[in-house]
Design a protein around this motif. Structure first.
Motif, PDB file in Angstrom:
ATOM      1  N   ARG A  31      49.549  93.703  62.584  1.00 38.67           N
ATOM      2  CA  ARG A  31      49.643  93.908  64.025  1.00 38.67           C
ATOM      3  C   ARG A  31      49.281  92.590  64.700  1.00 38.67           C
ATOM      4  N   VAL A  32      49.735  92.431  65.944  1.00 39.64           N
ATOM      5  CA  VAL A  32      49.508  91.183  66.670  1.00 39.64           C
ATOM      6  C   VAL A  32      48.779  91.469  67.973  1.00 39.64           C
ATOM      7  N   VAL A  33      47.734  90.703  68.204  1.00 34.77           N
ATOM      8  CA  VAL A  33      47.027  90.720  69.481  1.00 34.77           C
ATOM      9  C   VAL A  33      47.487  89.472  70.227  1.00 34.77           C
ATOM     10  N   VAL A  34      48.180  89.694  71.339  1.00 33.41           N
ATOM     11  CA  VAL A  34      48.669  88.581  72.155  1.00 33.41           C
ATOM     12  C   VAL A  34      47.637  88.298  73.232  1.00 33.41           C
ATOM     13  N   THR A  35      47.238  87.033  73.347  1.00 27.89           N
ATOM     14  CA  THR A  35      46.295  86.672  74.396  1.00 27.89           C
ATOM     15  C   THR A  35      46.815  85.489  75.186  1.00 27.89           C
ATOM     16  N   SER A  36      46.563  85.539  76.478  1.00 29.61           N
ATOM     17  CA  SER A  36      46.864  84.437  77.380  1.00 29.61           C
ATOM     18  C   SER A  36      45.659  84.289  78.303  1.00 29.61           C
ATOM     19  N   VAL A  37      45.203  83.067  78.471  1.00 31.53           N
ATOM     20  CA  VAL A  37      43.936  82.824  79.157  1.00 31.53           C
ATOM     21  C   VAL A  37      44.153  82.019  80.434  1.00 31.53           C
ATOM     22  N   ALA A  38      43.669  82.556  81.544  1.00 35.85           N
ATOM     23  CA  ALA A  38      43.680  81.816  82.808  1.00 35.85           C
ATOM     24  C   ALA A  38      42.455  80.906  82.818  1.00 35.85           C
ATOM     25  N   PRO A  39      42.662  79.592  82.885  1.00 31.88           N
ATOM     26  CA  PRO A  39      41.508  78.698  82.866  1.00 31.88           C
ATOM     27  C   PRO A  39      40.706  78.789  84.156  1.00 31.88           C
ATOM     28  N   ILE A  40      39.407  78.570  84.018  1.00 34.01           N
ATOM     29  CA  ILE A  40      38.535  78.595  85.195  1.00 34.01           C
ATOM     30  C   ILE A  40      38.468  77.195  85.786  1.00 34.01           C
ATOM     31  N   LEU A  41      38.190  77.145  87.075  1.00 22.91           N
ATOM     32  CA  LEU A  41      37.993  75.870  87.761  1.00 22.91           C
ATOM     33  C   LEU A  41      36.517  75.555  87.823  1.00 22.91           C
ATOM     34  N   MET A  42      36.207  74.304  87.757  1.00 25.42           N
ATOM     35  CA  MET A  42      34.837  73.891  87.994  1.00 25.42           C
ATOM     36  C   MET A  42      34.620  73.985  89.506  1.00 25.42           C
ATOM     37  N   PRO A  43      33.468  74.438  89.962  1.00 28.33           N
ATOM     38  CA  PRO A  43      33.242  74.540  91.407  1.00 28.33           C
ATOM     39  C   PRO A  43      33.493  73.200  92.087  1.00 28.33           C
ATOM     40  N   ALA A  44      34.377  73.230  93.082  1.00 30.41           N
ATOM     41  CA  ALA A  44      34.736  71.990  93.755  1.00 30.41           C
ATOM     42  C   ALA A  44      34.414  72.029  95.243  1.00 30.41           C
ATOM     43  N   ALA A  45      34.590  73.159  95.855  1.00 26.85           N
ATOM     44  CA  ALA A  45      34.353  73.250  97.297  1.00 26.85           C
ATOM     45  C   ALA A  45      34.143  74.704  97.674  1.00 26.85           C
ATOM     46  N   ARG A  46      33.572  74.904  98.833  1.00 20.45           N
ATOM     47  CA  ARG A  46      33.382  76.278  99.312  1.00 20.45           C
ATOM     48  C   ARG A  46      34.726  76.942  99.507  1.00 20.45           C
ATOM     49  N   GLY A  47      34.785  78.201  99.152  1.00 17.50           N
ATOM     50  CA  GLY A  47      35.994  78.975  99.385  1.00 17.50           C
ATOM     51  C   GLY A  47      36.996  78.916  98.250  1.00 17.50           C
ATOM     52  N   GLY A  49      38.110  79.839  94.661  1.00 15.17           N
ATOM     53  CA  GLY A  49      37.765  80.881  93.709  1.00 15.17           C
ATOM     54  C   GLY A  49      37.548  80.336  92.305  1.00 15.17           C
ATOM     55  N   PRO A  50      37.292  81.224  91.360  1.00 15.87           N
ATOM     56  CA  PRO A  50      36.975  80.788  89.996  1.00 15.87           C
ATOM     57  C   PRO A  50      38.196  80.339  89.196  1.00 15.87           C
ATOM     58  N   HIS A  51      39.399  80.588  89.709  1.00 20.24           N
ATOM     59  CA  HIS A  51      40.591  80.188  88.966  1.00 20.24           C
ATOM     60  C   HIS A  51      41.544  79.438  89.887  1.00 20.24           C
ATOM     61  N   ASP A  52      42.430  78.707  89.271  1.00 21.77           N
ATOM     62  CA  ASP A  52      43.444  77.950  89.992  1.00 21.77           C
ATOM     63  C   ASP A  52      44.395  78.935  90.668  1.00 21.77           C
ATOM     64  N   PRO A  53      44.535  78.883  91.983  1.00 20.33           N
ATOM     65  CA  PRO A  53      45.415  79.836  92.662  1.00 20.33           C
ATOM     66  C   PRO A  53      46.878  79.705  92.234  1.00 20.33           C
ATOM     67  N   THR A  54      47.257  78.564  91.638  1.00 19.12           N
ATOM     68  CA  THR A  54      48.629  78.419  91.145  1.00 19.12           C
ATOM     69  C   THR A  54      48.770  78.918  89.706  1.00 19.12           C
ATOM     70  N   ASP A  55      47.658  79.307  89.088  1.00 15.31           N
ATOM     71  CA  ASP A  55      47.667  79.797  87.706  1.00 15.31           C
ATOM     72  C   ASP A  55      46.713  80.990  87.577  1.00 15.31           C
ATOM     73  N   PRO A  56      46.988  82.067  88.335  1.00 11.87           N
ATOM     74  CA  PRO A  56      46.049  83.190  88.400  1.00 11.87           C
ATOM     75  C   PRO A  56      46.072  84.071  87.142  1.00 11.87           C
ATOM     76  N   PRO A  57      45.031  84.870  86.966  1.00 13.79           N
ATOM     77  CA  PRO A  57      44.974  85.784  85.821  1.00 13.79           C
ATOM     78  C   PRO A  57      46.185  86.725  85.748  1.00 13.79           C
ATOM     79  N   GLU A  58      46.709  87.144  86.886  1.00 17.20           N
ATOM     80  CA  GLU A  58      47.866  88.055  86.882  1.00 17.20           C
ATOM     81  C   GLU A  58      49.068  87.409  86.197  1.00 17.20           C
ATOM     82  N   ARG A  59      49.223  86.109  86.361  1.00 16.47           N
ATOM     83  CA  ARG A  59      50.316  85.400  85.694  1.00 16.47           C
ATOM     84  C   ARG A  59      50.143  85.481  84.180  1.00 16.47           C
ATOM     85  N   HIS A  60      48.910  85.352  83.711  1.00 19.14           N
ATOM     86  CA  HIS A  60      48.649  85.403  82.276  1.00 19.14           C
ATOM     87  C   HIS A  60      48.823  86.820  81.725  1.00 19.14           C
ATOM     88  N   GLU A  61      48.534  87.819  82.530  1.00 17.07           N
ATOM     89  CA  GLU A  61      48.810  89.198  82.114  1.00 17.07           C
ATOM     90  C   GLU A  61      50.306  89.386  81.899  1.00 17.07           C
TER      91      GLU A  61
END
Length: 136
Positions: A31-47, A49-61
């Motif tokens: 059997r195969v477990v397929v995984t795709s990981v949304a990388p987290i961003l290092m805190p850069a500025a207020r507002g 989020g924890p992930h790149d808005p151009t590479d969101p977790p939903e895209r990896h799903e």
């Protein structure tokens, strides 16, 4: 060999790794477990989020579901697992959690860029607790 983890993104290398995973899973009745990981961003500025808005977790799903659908077309039993974090660490954790016998990843031919930025395949190969197949 009963469980293979496929690390997937939308690269040509990942597409080749998916094809190789289908061949192996069919031959080994695994059997195969397929995984795709949304990388987290290092805190850069207020507002920001924890992930790149151009590479969101939903895209990896969606990526994981699409790869699983391709494997299922070959008669392979699949499961999708997505996460947010460092891709190399997350893939190793998925493999450990599913007692994987093998991790399959696409490997880029851009070695100089991978050396400069770091490579998920190198990270997984050095930290995995099972065999790793890197597909060119």
């Amino acid at each position: 060999m009963k469980t293979i983890v496929l690390g997937f993104d939308d690269s040509p290398e990942a597409a080749r790794a998916t094809q190789r995973t289908a061949e192996l899973a069919k031959a080994l009745d695994a059997r195969v477990v397929v995984t795709s990981v949304a990388p987290i961003l290092m805190p850069a500025a207020r507002g920001i989020g924890p992930h790149d808005p151009t590479d969101p977790p939903e895209r990896h799903e969606t990526l994981a579901r699409d790869a699983a659908a391709l494997l299922q077309e070959h008669g392979v039993e699949t499961e999708c697992v997505t996460s947010l974090g460092d891709p190399g660490d997350a893939i190793v954790k998925v493999a450990d959690a599913h007692d994987a016998d093998l991790i399959v990843l696409g490997m880029t031919d851009h070695r100089h860029l991978a050396r400069l930025l770091g490579s998920v395949s190198d990270d997984v190969a050095h930290h995995a607790h099972c065999d790793v197949l890197l597909v060119h």
